[in-house]
Design a protein around this motif. Structure first.
Motif, mmCIF file in Angstrom:
data_model
loop_
_atom_site.group_PDB
_atom_site.id
_atom_site.type_symbol
_atom_site.label_atom_id
_atom_site.label_comp_id
_atom_site.label_asym_id
_atom_site.label_seq_id
_atom_site.Cartn_x
_atom_site.Cartn_y
_atom_site.Cartn_z
ATOM 1 N N ASP A 18 -8.559 5.505 6.885
ATOM 2 C CA ASP A 18 -9.727 4.923 7.323
ATOM 3 C C ASP A 18 -10.229 4.247 6.346
ATOM 4 O O ASP A 18 -10.606 4.675 5.296
ATOM 5 C CB ASP A 18 -11.004 6.027 7.918
ATOM 6 N N ILE A 19 -10.470 2.761 6.256
ATOM 7 C CA ILE A 19 -10.794 2.038 5.041
ATOM 8 C C ILE A 19 -12.086 2.347 4.470
ATOM 9 O O ILE A 19 -12.309 2.072 3.564
ATOM 10 C CB ILE A 19 -10.706 0.570 5.349
ATOM 11 N N THR A 20 -12.753 3.226 5.398
ATOM 12 C CA THR A 20 -14.334 3.458 5.008
ATOM 13 C C THR A 20 -14.295 4.911 4.422
ATOM 14 O O THR A 20 -15.540 5.314 3.903
ATOM 15 C CB THR A 20 -15.264 3.475 6.341
ATOM 16 N N LYS A 21 -13.243 5.554 4.370
ATOM 17 C CA LYS A 21 -13.169 6.703 3.601
ATOM 18 C C LYS A 21 -12.012 6.993 2.692
ATOM 19 O O LYS A 21 -10.829 7.273 2.775
ATOM 20 C CB LYS A 21 -13.048 7.922 4.629
ATOM 21 N N MET A 22 -12.422 6.884 1.191
ATOM 22 C CA MET A 22 -11.419 7.137 0.093
ATOM 23 C C MET A 22 -10.630 8.297 0.425
ATOM 24 O O MET A 22 -9.284 8.221 0.092
ATOM 25 C CB MET A 22 -11.987 6.915 -1.112
ATOM 26 N N SER A 60 -9.608 9.606 2.976
ATOM 27 C CA SER A 60 -8.543 9.704 3.936
ATOM 28 C C SER A 60 -7.310 8.870 3.333
ATOM 29 O O SER A 60 -6.138 9.011 3.727
ATOM 30 C CB SER A 60 -9.024 8.887 5.190
ATOM 31 N N PHE A 61 -7.733 8.103 2.530
ATOM 32 C CA PHE A 61 -6.592 7.216 1.755
ATOM 33 C C PHE A 61 -5.837 8.438 0.759
ATOM 34 O O PHE A 61 -4.520 8.373 1.067
ATOM 35 C CB PHE A 61 -7.152 6.246 0.932
ATOM 36 N N GLU A 62 -6.502 9.147 0.329
ATOM 37 C CA GLU A 62 -5.772 10.239 -0.482
ATOM 38 C C GLU A 62 -5.011 11.052 0.005
ATOM 39 O O GLU A 62 -3.877 11.462 -0.194
ATOM 40 C CB GLU A 62 -6.666 10.925 -1.637
ATOM 41 N N ARG A 63 -5.416 11.525 1.223
ATOM 42 C CA ARG A 63 -4.848 12.466 2.241
ATOM 43 C C ARG A 63 -3.605 11.587 2.759
ATOM 44 O O ARG A 63 -2.454 12.315 2.938
ATOM 45 C CB ARG A 63 -5.728 12.790 3.418
ATOM 46 N N ALA A 64 -3.700 10.327 3.033
ATOM 47 C CA ALA A 64 -2.305 9.603 3.590
ATOM 48 C C ALA A 64 -1.218 9.828 2.605
ATOM 49 O O ALA A 64 0.020 10.003 3.053
ATOM 50 C CB ALA A 64 -2.727 8.220 3.697
ATOM 51 N N LYS A 65 -1.498 9.537 1.214
ATOM 52 C CA LYS A 65 -0.708 9.525 0.276
ATOM 53 C C LYS A 65 -0.062 10.711 0.159
ATOM 54 O O LYS A 65 1.315 10.973 0.044
ATOM 55 C CB LYS A 65 -1.003 9.392 -0.996
ATOM 56 N N LYS A 66 -0.698 12.147 0.520
ATOM 57 C CA LYS A 66 -0.103 13.403 0.596
ATOM 58 C C LYS A 66 0.899 13.425 1.811
ATOM 59 O O LYS A 66 2.111 14.127 1.680
ATOM 60 C CB LYS A 66 -0.961 14.310 0.889
ATOM 61 N N TRP A 67 0.567 12.772 2.936
ATOM 62 C CA TRP A 67 1.527 12.787 3.986
ATOM 63 C C TRP A 67 2.780 12.118 3.598
ATOM 64 O O TRP A 67 3.758 12.513 3.973
ATOM 65 C CB TRP A 67 0.757 12.380 5.265
ATOM 66 N N ILE A 68 2.455 11.195 2.993
ATOM 67 C CA ILE A 68 3.795 10.162 2.799
ATOM 68 C C ILE A 68 4.615 11.184 1.757
ATOM 69 O O ILE A 68 5.898 11.155 1.923
ATOM 70 C CB ILE A 68 3.390 8.951 2.152
ATOM 71 N N GLU A 69 4.191 11.661 0.759
ATOM 72 C CA GLU A 69 4.879 12.522 -0.274
ATOM 73 C C GLU A 69 5.613 13.579 0.611
ATOM 74 O O GLU A 69 6.660 13.689 0.163
ATOM 75 C CB GLU A 69 4.035 12.933 -1.284
ATOM 76 N N VAL A 73 -11.906 1.572 0.593
ATOM 77 C CA VAL A 73 -10.521 1.412 0.076
ATOM 78 C C VAL A 73 -10.136 -0.180 0.083
ATOM 79 O O VAL A 73 -10.000 -0.725 1.227
ATOM 80 C CB VAL A 73 -9.518 2.141 0.856
ATOM 81 N N ASP A 74 -10.005 -0.749 -1.001
ATOM 82 C CA ASP A 74 -9.836 -2.175 -1.038
ATOM 83 C C ASP A 74 -8.505 -2.246 -0.494
ATOM 84 O O ASP A 74 -7.458 -1.627 -0.563
ATOM 85 C CB ASP A 74 -9.815 -2.533 -2.521
ATOM 86 N N ILE A 75 -8.219 -3.634 0.231
ATOM 87 C CA ILE A 75 -6.820 -3.736 1.094
ATOM 88 C C ILE A 75 -5.801 -3.855 -0.170
ATOM 89 O O ILE A 75 -4.574 -3.386 0.090
ATOM 90 C CB ILE A 75 -7.028 -5.288 1.856
ATOM 91 N N GLU A 76 -6.182 -4.217 -1.387
ATOM 92 C CA GLU A 76 -4.933 -4.572 -2.257
ATOM 93 C C GLU A 76 -4.480 -3.351 -2.702
ATOM 94 O O GLU A 76 -3.357 -3.002 -2.984
ATOM 95 C CB GLU A 76 -5.552 -5.231 -3.434
ATOM 96 N N GLU A 77 -5.546 -2.158 -2.787
ATOM 97 C CA GLU A 77 -5.069 -0.650 -2.969
ATOM 98 C C GLU A 77 -4.005 -0.182 -2.029
ATOM 99 O O GLU A 77 -2.872 0.626 -2.512
ATOM 100 C CB GLU A 77 -6.297 -0.044 -3.141
ATOM 101 N N GLY A 78 -4.329 -0.386 -0.737
ATOM 102 C CA GLY A 78 -3.292 0.000 0.206
ATOM 103 C C GLY A 78 -2.239 -0.605 0.080
ATOM 104 O O GLY A 78 -0.891 -0.162 0.006
#
Ligand code: GDP
Ligand code: MG
Length: 175
Positions: free
Chosen positions: A91-95, A97-106, A133-138
């Motif tokens: 969710d772009i409004t929740k950092m 959730s981005f960290e969590r997404a990285k864990k799933w990908i790993e 979460v900046d679009i560039e980060e994703g």
């Protein structure tokens, strides 16, 4: 493809990501064309099927909309066993959730199959004013990890068609 035979593929697609990132909303928006402001959270996995046709290829997706395993540290193998594709949503409004997404990908990289089509999805693009979460980060993370990347909104339907057609295309090529 020209003059080739038509092909029917059945493909398991798993949708992963933190609770509240919009997994169920994305799937429902895609298959029903509707957005529901309130979504009761499911425990376990909900199953949906949807057919996507590209030229002479028909991809019938068995979509596993996962829920409840967000709180566990690792994914039960049944979720990704036999999967052809995985969507990892944040969710772009929740950092967090981005960290969590990285864990799933790993985890998918460690335990999934090397041919798994993986896509990183930044959802709730309509909430741009609350963006964490900046679009560039994703984009950069996706690039570094060889993943396809989409910013979507289940609310406005932005990029959802593109997302599912891209997955169908990649699955069709891999099959
Ligand atoms: P899930 O737990 O990942 O399945 O998330 P849900 O699909 O249940 O969505 C959680 C909440 O976020 C619900 O209130 C949805 O209406 C809302 N939501 C989901 N996607 C979007 C989106 O793209 N934009 C906005 N503004 N809200 C969304
Ligand atoms: Mg859900």
């Amino acid at each position: 493809m020209l003059g080739g035979k038509s092909k029917n593929i059945q493909a398991k697609l798993v949708v992963l990501g933190d609770m509240g990132t919009g997994k169920t909303s994305m799937v429902l928006r895609f298959i029903k064309g509707q957005f529901y402001d309130y979504q009761e959270s499911t425990i376990g996995a909900a199953f949906f099927t949807e057919v996507v046709s590209i030229q002479k290829t028909t991809v019938k997706f068995d979509i596993w909309d996962t829920a409840g395993q967000e709180r566990y540290h690792s994914l039960a193998p049944m979720y990704y066993r036999g999967a052809a594709a995985a969507i990892v949503v944040y969710d772009i409004t929740k950092m967090v959730s981005f960290e969590r997404a990285k864990k799933w990908i790993e985890e998918l990289k460690r335990q999934g199959n090397p041919h798994l089509v993986m896509v990183l999805v930044a959802n709730k693009a309509d909430l741009n004013t609350n963006r964490e979460v900046d679009i560039e980060e994703g984009k950069q993370y996706a690039k570094d990890n060889n993943l396809q990347f989409f910013e979507t909104s289940a609310k406005t339907a932005e990029n959802l068609h593109e997302l599912f057609y891209e997955i169908a295309n990649r699955v069709a090529q891999a099959t």
